[in-house]
Write an enzyme that holds these catalytic residues in place. Structure first.
Site, PDB file in Angstrom:
ATOM      1  N   ASP A   1       0.788  -1.234   0.000  1.00  0.00           N
ATOM      2  CA  ASP A   1       0.000   0.000   0.000  1.00  0.00           C
ATOM      3  C   ASP A   1       0.819   1.283   0.000  1.00  0.00           C
ATOM      4  O   ASP A   1       0.328   2.334   0.396  1.00  0.00           O
ATOM      5  CB  ASP A   1      -0.909   0.002   1.231  1.00  0.00           C
ATOM      6  CG  ASP A   1      -0.124  -0.113   2.534  1.00  0.00           C
ATOM      7  OD1 ASP A   1       1.115   0.017   2.502  1.00  0.00           O
ATOM      8  OD2 ASP A   1      -0.755  -0.336   3.579  1.00  0.00           O
TER       9      ASP A   1
ATOM     10  N   GLU B   1      -0.300  -9.008  -1.235  1.00  0.00           N
ATOM     11  CA  GLU B   1      -0.964  -8.446  -0.035  1.00  0.00           C
ATOM     12  C   GLU B   1      -2.140  -7.559  -0.463  1.00  0.00           C
ATOM     13  O   GLU B   1      -2.297  -6.406  -0.028  1.00  0.00           O
ATOM     14  CB  GLU B   1       0.026  -7.667   0.841  1.00  0.00           C
ATOM     15  CG  GLU B   1      -0.422  -7.509   2.287  1.00  0.00           C
ATOM     16  CD  GLU B   1       0.509  -6.625   3.107  1.00  0.00           C
ATOM     17  OE1 GLU B   1       0.494  -5.401   2.940  1.00  0.00           O
ATOM     18  OE2 GLU B   1       1.273  -7.187   3.908  1.00  0.00           O
TER      19      GLU B   1
ATOM     20  N   GLU C   1      -2.297   5.149   2.656  1.00  0.00           N
ATOM     21  CA  GLU C   1      -2.203   3.732   2.291  1.00  0.00           C
ATOM     22  C   GLU C   1      -3.545   3.105   1.877  1.00  0.00           C
ATOM     23  O   GLU C   1      -3.583   2.270   0.973  1.00  0.00           O
ATOM     24  CB  GLU C   1      -1.584   2.922   3.431  1.00  0.00           C
ATOM     25  CG  GLU C   1      -0.101   3.190   3.671  1.00  0.00           C
ATOM     26  CD  GLU C   1       0.183   4.422   4.515  1.00  0.00           C
ATOM     27  OE1 GLU C   1      -0.774   5.082   4.967  1.00  0.00           O
ATOM     28  OE2 GLU C   1       1.368   4.746   4.722  1.00  0.00           O
TER      29      GLU C   1
ATOM     30  N   HIS D   1       5.471   5.627  13.191  1.00  0.00           N
ATOM     31  CA  HIS D   1       5.947   6.472  12.082  1.00  0.00           C
ATOM     32  C   HIS D   1       4.852   6.950  11.148  1.00  0.00           C
ATOM     33  O   HIS D   1       5.115   7.735  10.229  1.00  0.00           O
ATOM     34  CB  HIS D   1       6.968   5.696  11.242  1.00  0.00           C
ATOM     35  CG  HIS D   1       6.367   4.537  10.500  1.00  0.00           C
ATOM     36  ND1 HIS D   1       5.683   4.693   9.316  1.00  0.00           N
ATOM     37  CD2 HIS D   1       6.309   3.219  10.793  1.00  0.00           C
ATOM     38  CE1 HIS D   1       5.252   3.504   8.906  1.00  0.00           C
ATOM     39  NE2 HIS D   1       5.609   2.599   9.776  1.00  0.00           N
TER      40      HIS D   1
ATOM     41  N   ARG E   1       2.109   8.579   8.818  1.00  0.00           N
ATOM     42  CA  ARG E   1       1.900   9.993   8.446  1.00  0.00           C
ATOM     43  C   ARG E   1       0.785  10.633   9.256  1.00  0.00           C
ATOM     44  O   ARG E   1       0.908  11.758   9.714  1.00  0.00           O
ATOM     45  CB  ARG E   1       1.552  10.081   6.945  1.00  0.00           C
ATOM     46  CG  ARG E   1       2.723  10.482   6.077  1.00  0.00           C
ATOM     47  CD  ARG E   1       2.303  10.699   4.635  1.00  0.00           C
ATOM     48  NE  ARG E   1       3.321  11.396   3.879  1.00  0.00           N
ATOM     49  CZ  ARG E   1       4.475  10.872   3.495  1.00  0.00           C
ATOM     50  NH1 ARG E   1       4.773   9.621   3.805  1.00  0.00           N
ATOM     51  NH2 ARG E   1       5.333  11.580   2.794  1.00  0.00           N
TER      52      ARG E   1
ATOM     53  N   HIS F   1      12.276   5.429  13.319  1.00  0.00           N
ATOM     54  CA  HIS F   1      12.217   5.641  11.866  1.00  0.00           C
ATOM     55  C   HIS F   1      13.049   6.878  11.498  1.00  0.00           C
ATOM     56  O   HIS F   1      13.124   7.823  12.267  1.00  0.00           O
ATOM     57  CB  HIS F   1      10.747   5.843  11.490  1.00  0.00           C
ATOM     58  CG  HIS F   1      10.450   5.825  10.025  1.00  0.00           C
ATOM     59  ND1 HIS F   1      10.856   6.832   9.173  1.00  0.00           N
ATOM     60  CD2 HIS F   1       9.783   4.935   9.255  1.00  0.00           C
ATOM     61  CE1 HIS F   1      10.440   6.564   7.947  1.00  0.00           C
ATOM     62  NE2 HIS F   1       9.788   5.406   7.965  1.00  0.00           N
TER      63      HIS F   1
HETATM   64  C1  UD1 Z   1       6.508   4.968   3.813  1.00  0.00           C
HETATM   65  C2  UD1 Z   1       5.151   4.550   3.271  1.00  0.00           C
HETATM   66  C3  UD1 Z   1       4.334   3.860   4.351  1.00  0.00           C
HETATM   67  C4  UD1 Z   1       5.116   2.740   5.007  1.00  0.00           C
HETATM   68  C5  UD1 Z   1       6.464   3.265   5.472  1.00  0.00           C
HETATM   69  C6  UD1 Z   1       7.284   2.132   6.031  1.00  0.00           C
HETATM   70  C7  UD1 Z   1       4.093   5.997   1.595  1.00  0.00           C
HETATM   71  C8  UD1 Z   1       3.343   7.249   1.340  1.00  0.00           C
HETATM   72  N1  UD1 Z   1       4.414   5.742   2.853  1.00  0.00           N
HETATM   73  O1  UD1 Z   1       6.270   5.966   4.793  1.00  0.00           O
HETATM   74  O2  UD1 Z   1       3.143   3.338   3.782  1.00  0.00           O
HETATM   75  O3  UD1 Z   1       4.381   2.268   6.099  1.00  0.00           O
HETATM   76  O4  UD1 Z   1       7.167   3.836   4.364  1.00  0.00           O
HETATM   77  O5  UD1 Z   1       8.336   2.607   6.807  1.00  0.00           O
HETATM   78  O6  UD1 Z   1       4.389   5.277   0.677  1.00  0.00           O
HETATM   79  N2  UD1 Z   1      13.973   8.422   5.372  1.00  0.00           N
HETATM   80  C9  UD1 Z   1      15.355   8.347   5.368  1.00  0.00           C
HETATM   81  N3  UD1 Z   1      15.936   7.137   5.046  1.00  0.00           N
HETATM   82  C10 UD1 Z   1      15.218   6.034   4.751  1.00  0.00           C
HETATM   83  C11 UD1 Z   1      13.816   6.103   4.778  1.00  0.00           C
HETATM   84  C12 UD1 Z   1      13.206   7.309   5.077  1.00  0.00           C
HETATM   85  O7  UD1 Z   1      16.045   9.309   5.642  1.00  0.00           O
HETATM   86  O8  UD1 Z   1      15.820   4.998   4.464  1.00  0.00           O
HETATM   87  C13 UD1 Z   1      13.326   9.716   5.697  1.00  0.00           C
HETATM   88  C14 UD1 Z   1      13.460  10.726   4.547  1.00  0.00           C
HETATM   89  O9  UD1 Z   1      13.622  12.008   5.085  1.00  0.00           O
HETATM   90  C15 UD1 Z   1      12.080  10.623   3.859  1.00  0.00           C
HETATM   91  C16 UD1 Z   1      11.184  10.379   5.075  1.00  0.00           C
HETATM   92  O10 UD1 Z   1      11.930   9.524   5.930  1.00  0.00           O
HETATM   93  O11 UD1 Z   1      11.748  11.774   3.135  1.00  0.00           O
HETATM   94  C17 UD1 Z   1       9.819   9.804   4.788  1.00  0.00           C
HETATM   95  O12 UD1 Z   1       9.898   8.670   3.937  1.00  0.00           O
HETATM   96  P1  UD1 Z   1       8.582   8.236   3.072  1.00  0.00           P
HETATM   97  O13 UD1 Z   1       8.875   6.992   2.342  1.00  0.00           O
HETATM   98  O14 UD1 Z   1       8.085   9.385   2.290  1.00  0.00           O
HETATM   99  O15 UD1 Z   1       7.476   8.017   4.173  1.00  0.00           O
HETATM  100  P2  UD1 Z   1       7.389   6.936   5.337  1.00  0.00           P
HETATM  101  O16 UD1 Z   1       6.751   7.608   6.491  1.00  0.00           O
HETATM  102  O17 UD1 Z   1       8.679   6.246   5.481  1.00  0.00           O
HETATM  103  N1  UDP Z   2      11.535  -3.320  11.067  1.00  0.00           N
HETATM  104  C1  UDP Z   2      12.930  -3.453  10.972  1.00  0.00           C
HETATM  105  N2  UDP Z   2      13.721  -2.602  11.695  1.00  0.00           N
HETATM  106  C2  UDP Z   2      13.212  -1.643  12.498  1.00  0.00           C
HETATM  107  C3  UDP Z   2      11.786  -1.500  12.579  1.00  0.00           C
HETATM  108  C4  UDP Z   2      10.984  -2.354  11.837  1.00  0.00           C
HETATM  109  O1  UDP Z   2      13.415  -4.316  10.261  1.00  0.00           O
HETATM  110  O2  UDP Z   2      13.984  -0.915  13.136  1.00  0.00           O
HETATM  111  C5  UDP Z   2      10.688  -4.248  10.302  1.00  0.00           C
HETATM  112  C6  UDP Z   2       9.545  -4.870  11.066  1.00  0.00           C
HETATM  113  O3  UDP Z   2       9.927  -6.050  11.733  1.00  0.00           O
HETATM  114  C7  UDP Z   2       8.549  -5.141   9.951  1.00  0.00           C
HETATM  115  C8  UDP Z   2       8.749  -3.972   9.013  1.00  0.00           C
HETATM  116  O4  UDP Z   2      10.053  -3.464   9.309  1.00  0.00           O
HETATM  117  O5  UDP Z   2       8.891  -6.315   9.241  1.00  0.00           O
HETATM  118  C9  UDP Z   2       7.721  -2.927   9.229  1.00  0.00           C
HETATM  119  O6  UDP Z   2       8.078  -1.818   8.510  1.00  0.00           O
HETATM  120  P1  UDP Z   2       7.551  -0.368   8.832  1.00  0.00           P
HETATM  121  O7  UDP Z   2       7.157  -0.263  10.260  1.00  0.00           O
HETATM  122  O8  UDP Z   2       8.586   0.553   8.289  1.00  0.00           O
HETATM  123  O9  UDP Z   2       6.306  -0.239   7.874  1.00  0.00           O
HETATM  124  P2  UDP Z   2       4.766  -0.699   7.975  1.00  0.00           P
HETATM  125  O10 UDP Z   2       4.705  -2.103   8.428  1.00  0.00           O
HETATM  126  O11 UDP Z   2       4.109   0.243   8.918  1.00  0.00           O
HETATM  127  O12 UDP Z   2       4.274  -0.474   6.587  1.00  0.00           O
END
Ligand code: UD1
Ligand code: UDP
Length: 381
Positions: free
Chosen positions: A98, A120, A134, A211, A213, A244
């Site tokens: 999603d 999924e 999502e 984490h 949004r 995160h």
């Molecule tokens: C995204 C997904 C969310 C998922 C989550 C898992 C969307 C809109 N959101 O949200 O569905 O649950 O990933 O974690 O698709 N950043 C880093 N390094 C990284 C990753 C993120 O620095 O490796 C920081 C960056 O500043 C980035 C911000 O996190 O701009 C947000 O990342 P983004 O993928 O936009 O949103 P998530 O909240 O991670």
């Molecule tokens: N996870 C990880 N390291 C972390 C936190 C989470 O490997 O420090 C794993 C967790 O076990 C799960 C997945 O990341 O498998 C969940 O991802 P996240 O919480 O980023 O996204 P969501 O499930 O909310 O989409």
């Protein structure tokens, strides 16, 4: 018969964890020429997973920027995947879950005339705004999908209600359980050394992630204040929060929870570390989707820091409770599980409503069936 060209597309940590076992399965089968394209909507958190599962992407769009908006991710992923699809000409594009990469991948595949397989598929809250964005990413992807791989019967029913043809849906279980079966080990040595010093019998380890949004801002601050109260009122609790990398998460979390010796704020953990920590902790508090699936299969109670969940199966089984984000509720619901053994035991049951470790195999066999390589429709989960 010719090989089918499959392009597995993903971009964030959870997609990578859940696609990794499937990519390995598809690469082991002769009918498929399986390539991997990552948008790198996440960078460091994606690379951690690629390294663990030994996946070398064939295409890497490297789109992540600090503080990126939904517009940034959608437009860069769509345009980048257009080029990848023009080069690789896949027959089937696989997307997962999603995220904005998911929706962009499905849309790019549709524009390029490739078939879409959605892994999924079918999870719903039926509330357009929760989780945001999502729920809509999932619904829109569903409309573009040719082959729906639904993890549970309930997810299949959601798709049927929306008019999907039952012949195009296969109930497979969730590949996250396939991944979990390869990572959890006893004994396990944590590469984050501090975790090796914890006595999980003497201390009640509360494992936290948040984490989403829709929780950024005031809800996340409320959650953190509730978490702080839990630690201050319970000397036997050690709270571990791998934070995160989003600055909108990191900053308030460190501001409110930093500086307490019984609160460990860690950088994102490698997934094998995270899974092994979960397998040893007392309970989980989270707004993540994936943790709601993993923790129940490890027998850990989960308090969900959200107002709705698209994963109601473990709520019905009594292992997961949705508690919202208010400071008082966060504290009071945790307090019940920390102080009342009966309440704890009621929730601490190992259940597996989400999978049995064979989801990737079913999806691969499902693709063989849908694409005419096999006459046998796989048995469902
Ligand atoms: C995204 C997904 C969310 C998922 C989550 C898992 C969307 C809109 N959101 O949200 O569905 O649950 O990933 O974690 O698709 N950043 C880093 N390094 C990284 C990753 C993120 O620095 O490796 C920081 C960056 O500043 C980035 C911000 O996190 O701009 C947000 O990342 P983004 O993928 O936009 O949103 P998530 O909240 O991670
Ligand atoms: N996870 C990880 N390291 C972390 C936190 C989470 O490997 O420090 C794993 C967790 O076990 C799960 C997945 O990341 O498998 C969940 O991802 P996240 O919480 O980023 O996204 P969501 O499930 O909310 O989409």
């Amino acid at each position: 018969m010719k090989n089918i060209k499959i392009l597995a597309t993903f971009g964030t940590r959870p997609e990578a964890i859940k696609m990794a076992p499937l990519v390995q399965e598809l690469k082991s089968r002769p009918h498929f020429d399986c390539k991997v394209a990552v948008t790198a909507q996440h960078r460091q958190m994606l690379d951690q997973v690629l390294g663990l599962f030994d996946i070398n992407p064939d295409y890497d769009l490297d789109i992540m920027t600090k503080g990126q908006s939904l517009f940034d991710v959608t437009s860069k992923a769509l345009l980048g995947l257009k080029e990848v699809m023009e080069k690789s000409r896949p027959d089937v594009v696989l997307v997962h879950g999603d995220t904005t990469t998911t929706f962009s991948g499905a849309l790019a595949a549709f524009y390029e005339g490739a078939k879409v397989g959605h892994i999924e598929a079918g999870l719903r809250t039926f509330n357009k705004w929760l989780p945001y964005p999502e729920e809509m990413n999932r619904r829109l992807t569903g409309q573009l999908t040719d082959f729906h791989f639904a993890p549970t019967k309930r997810a299949k029913d959601n798709l049927l209600k929306e008019g999907a043809d039952s012949e195009t849906i296969l109930v497979t279980g969730n590949t996250v359980i396939d991944a979990l079966n390869t990572t959890v080990k006893f004994p396990f040595h944590f590469s984050t050394e501090i975790l090796n010093d914890i006595n999980f019998e003497e201390q009640k380890v509360v494992l936290v992630t948040a984490h989403r949004r829709e929780n950024l801002g005031e809800p996340l601050c409320e959650i953190c204040k509730g978490l702080l109260e839990i630690v201050l009122k319970n000397p036997d609790v050690l709270l571990i929060y791998p934070v995160h990398m989003n600055p909108a998460v990191k900053e308030p979390v460190h501001k409110i929870l930093g500086g307490n010796e019984r609160i460990l704020l860690l950088p994102p953990l490698d997934t094998d570390e995270m899974h092994n920590l979960m397998a040893r902790c007392y309970m989980v508090m989270t707004d993540s989707g994936g943790l709601q699936e993993e923790a129940p299969s490890l027998g850990k109670p989960v308090l969900v820091l959200r107002h709705e969940t698209e994963r109601p199966e473990a709520v019905d089984a009594g292992t997961v409770k949705v508690i919202g984000t208010k400071r008082d509720t966060v504290f009071e619901e945790a307090e019940k599980l920390l102080k009342d053994k009966y309440e704890y035991d009621k929730m601490a049951n190992a259940i597996n409503p989400y999978g049995d470790g064979l989801a990737s195999k079913r999806i691969a066999e499902g693709l063989e069936y849908f694409l005419g390589f096999s006459k046998n429709r796989p048995d469902e989960f």
